[in-house]
Design a protein around this motif. Sequence first.
Motif, PDB file in Angstrom:
ATOM      1  N   ARG A   1       0.835  -1.199   0.000  1.00  0.00           N
ATOM      2  CA  ARG A   1       0.000   0.000   0.000  1.00  0.00           C
ATOM      3  C   ARG A   1       0.871   1.252   0.000  1.00  0.00           C
ATOM      4  O   ARG A   1       0.584   2.225  -0.687  1.00  0.00           O
ATOM      5  CB  ARG A   1      -0.935  -0.006   1.205  1.00  0.00           C
ATOM      6  N   ARG A   2       1.950   1.201   0.751  1.00  0.00           N
ATOM      7  CA  ARG A   2       2.828   2.371   0.846  1.00  0.00           C
ATOM      8  C   ARG A   2       3.618   2.603  -0.433  1.00  0.00           C
ATOM      9  O   ARG A   2       3.757   3.732  -0.895  1.00  0.00           O
ATOM     10  CB  ARG A   2       3.770   2.204   2.020  1.00  0.00           C
ATOM     11  N   PHE A   3       4.164   1.533  -1.009  1.00  0.00           N
ATOM     12  CA  PHE A   3       5.060   1.704  -2.147  1.00  0.00           C
ATOM     13  C   PHE A   3       4.392   1.507  -3.506  1.00  0.00           C
ATOM     14  O   PHE A   3       4.931   1.953  -4.514  1.00  0.00           O
ATOM     15  CB  PHE A   3       6.264   0.768  -2.009  1.00  0.00           C
ATOM     16  N   CYS A   4       3.263   0.840  -3.558  1.00  0.00           N
ATOM     17  CA  CYS A   4       2.577   0.583  -4.832  1.00  0.00           C
ATOM     18  C   CYS A   4       1.111   0.990  -4.767  1.00  0.00           C
ATOM     19  O   CYS A   4       0.339   0.586  -5.634  1.00  0.00           O
ATOM     20  CB  CYS A   4       2.644  -0.904  -5.183  1.00  0.00           C
ATOM     21  N   GLY A   5       0.724   1.736  -3.750  1.00  0.00           N
ATOM     22  CA  GLY A   5      -0.679   2.030  -3.490  1.00  0.00           C
ATOM     23  C   GLY A   5      -1.453   2.581  -4.657  1.00  0.00           C
ATOM     24  O   GLY A   5      -2.604   2.247  -4.858  1.00  0.00           O
ATOM     25  N   LYS A   6      -0.842   3.421  -5.450  1.00  0.00           N
ATOM     26  CA  LYS A   6      -1.566   4.015  -6.568  1.00  0.00           C
ATOM     27  C   LYS A   6      -1.599   3.095  -7.786  1.00  0.00           C
ATOM     28  O   LYS A   6      -2.373   3.296  -8.694  1.00  0.00           O
ATOM     29  CB  LYS A   6      -0.952   5.354  -6.925  1.00  0.00           C
ATOM     30  N   LYS A   7      -0.749   2.076  -7.775  1.00  0.00           N
ATOM     31  CA  LYS A   7      -0.693   1.149  -8.903  1.00  0.00           C
ATOM     32  C   LYS A   7      -1.509  -0.109  -8.661  1.00  0.00           C
ATOM     33  O   LYS A   7      -1.889  -0.787  -9.605  1.00  0.00           O
ATOM     34  CB  LYS A   7       0.758   0.759  -9.180  1.00  0.00           C
ATOM     35  N   LEU A   8      -1.734  -0.447  -7.393  1.00  0.00           N
ATOM     36  CA  LEU A   8      -2.487  -1.645  -7.040  1.00  0.00           C
ATOM     37  C   LEU A   8      -3.748  -1.273  -6.280  1.00  0.00           C
ATOM     38  O   LEU A   8      -3.712  -0.422  -5.400  1.00  0.00           O
ATOM     39  CB  LEU A   8      -1.647  -2.561  -6.140  1.00  0.00           C
ATOM     40  N   SER A   9      -4.827  -1.927  -6.599  1.00  0.00           N
ATOM     41  CA  SER A   9      -6.068  -1.713  -5.858  1.00  0.00           C
ATOM     42  C   SER A   9      -6.001  -2.457  -4.527  1.00  0.00           C
ATOM     43  O   SER A   9      -5.122  -3.287  -4.310  1.00  0.00           O
ATOM     44  CB  SER A   9      -7.258  -2.245  -6.673  1.00  0.00           C
ATOM     45  N   TYR A  10      -6.940  -2.159  -3.645  1.00  0.00           N
ATOM     46  CA  TYR A  10      -7.014  -2.907  -2.391  1.00  0.00           C
ATOM     47  C   TYR A  10      -7.219  -4.391  -2.667  1.00  0.00           C
ATOM     48  O   TYR A  10      -6.735  -5.236  -1.931  1.00  0.00           O
ATOM     49  CB  TYR A  10      -8.150  -2.398  -1.504  1.00  0.00           C
ATOM     50  N   THR A  11      -7.914  -4.696  -3.741  1.00  0.00           N
ATOM     51  CA  THR A  11      -8.137  -6.100  -4.081  1.00  0.00           C
ATOM     52  C   THR A  11      -6.818  -6.779  -4.451  1.00  0.00           C
ATOM     53  O   THR A  11      -6.524  -7.878  -3.971  1.00  0.00           O
ATOM     54  CB  THR A  11      -9.157  -6.218  -5.229  1.00  0.00           C
ATOM     55  N   GLY A  12      -6.011  -6.134  -5.268  1.00  0.00           N
ATOM     56  CA  GLY A  12      -4.718  -6.694  -5.631  1.00  0.00           C
ATOM     57  C   GLY A  12      -3.801  -6.844  -4.426  1.00  0.00           C
ATOM     58  O   GLY A  12      -3.130  -7.868  -4.256  1.00  0.00           O
ATOM     59  N   ILE A  13      -3.790  -5.830  -3.579  1.00  0.00           N
ATOM     60  CA  ILE A  13      -2.964  -5.894  -2.370  1.00  0.00           C
ATOM     61  C   ILE A  13      -3.475  -6.998  -1.445  1.00  0.00           C
ATOM     62  O   ILE A  13      -2.689  -7.717  -0.824  1.00  0.00           O
ATOM     63  CB  ILE A  13      -2.940  -4.526  -1.663  1.00  0.00           C
ATOM     64  N   SER A  14      -4.782  -7.164  -1.381  1.00  0.00           N
ATOM     65  CA  SER A  14      -5.370  -8.197  -0.541  1.00  0.00           C
ATOM     66  C   SER A  14      -4.976  -9.598  -1.010  1.00  0.00           C
ATOM     67  O   SER A  14      -4.718 -10.485  -0.189  1.00  0.00           O
ATOM     68  CB  SER A  14      -6.897  -8.058  -0.534  1.00  0.00           C
TER      69      SER A  14
END
Length: 171
Positions: free
Chosen positions: A87-100
């Motif tokens: 979220r900190r380093f890729c937050g704008k490139k990944l959605s919460y779904t991708g991070i999840s």
Amino acid sequence: MGMLAAVTLALSFIERVLCASLPLPPGVRPGLSNIAVMFAAVALGLPFAMGIIVVKAGFIFLISGAYAGIISLSGGVLSVLGFWALRRFCGKKLSYTGISVVSAVLHNAGQLAAASLLVGSALYLWMAPVLLISGVAFGLVTGLTLNAVLPSLLKILPHIHKSETTENGGR
């Protein structure tokens, strides 16, 4: 934080009851409580999310024993650290779904590593493919659920600034 910890424990308990009646492979859980943990990471920050992980692991320790508590703590810590870093380093490139999804896979990896260390053998690694597939599937579900409930949570908790939860591109 107390409310989110209570929600996490309630979801964890509900998940345990549901999984007892579902034909899931050993060790596979939907990760419902991770929705509250992810929200805590987004809204309150890493230390609070880690605190909730410790409370959840303590709950698991009390109801299932030390082995399960250690496994829960290991998976939870790795999952939250992964969620926070992405979220900190890729937050704008990944959605919460991708991070999840990545977070769920990390959770399973942490649990497998802890189980292997506790028994002193790679015995549990046969579960890796099953846990990878279930991590991706259930990570999608928990990420999509977080996206769905986030607007309602923002209405319920007006003291959390919208910019804190939408710095991920509103996803």
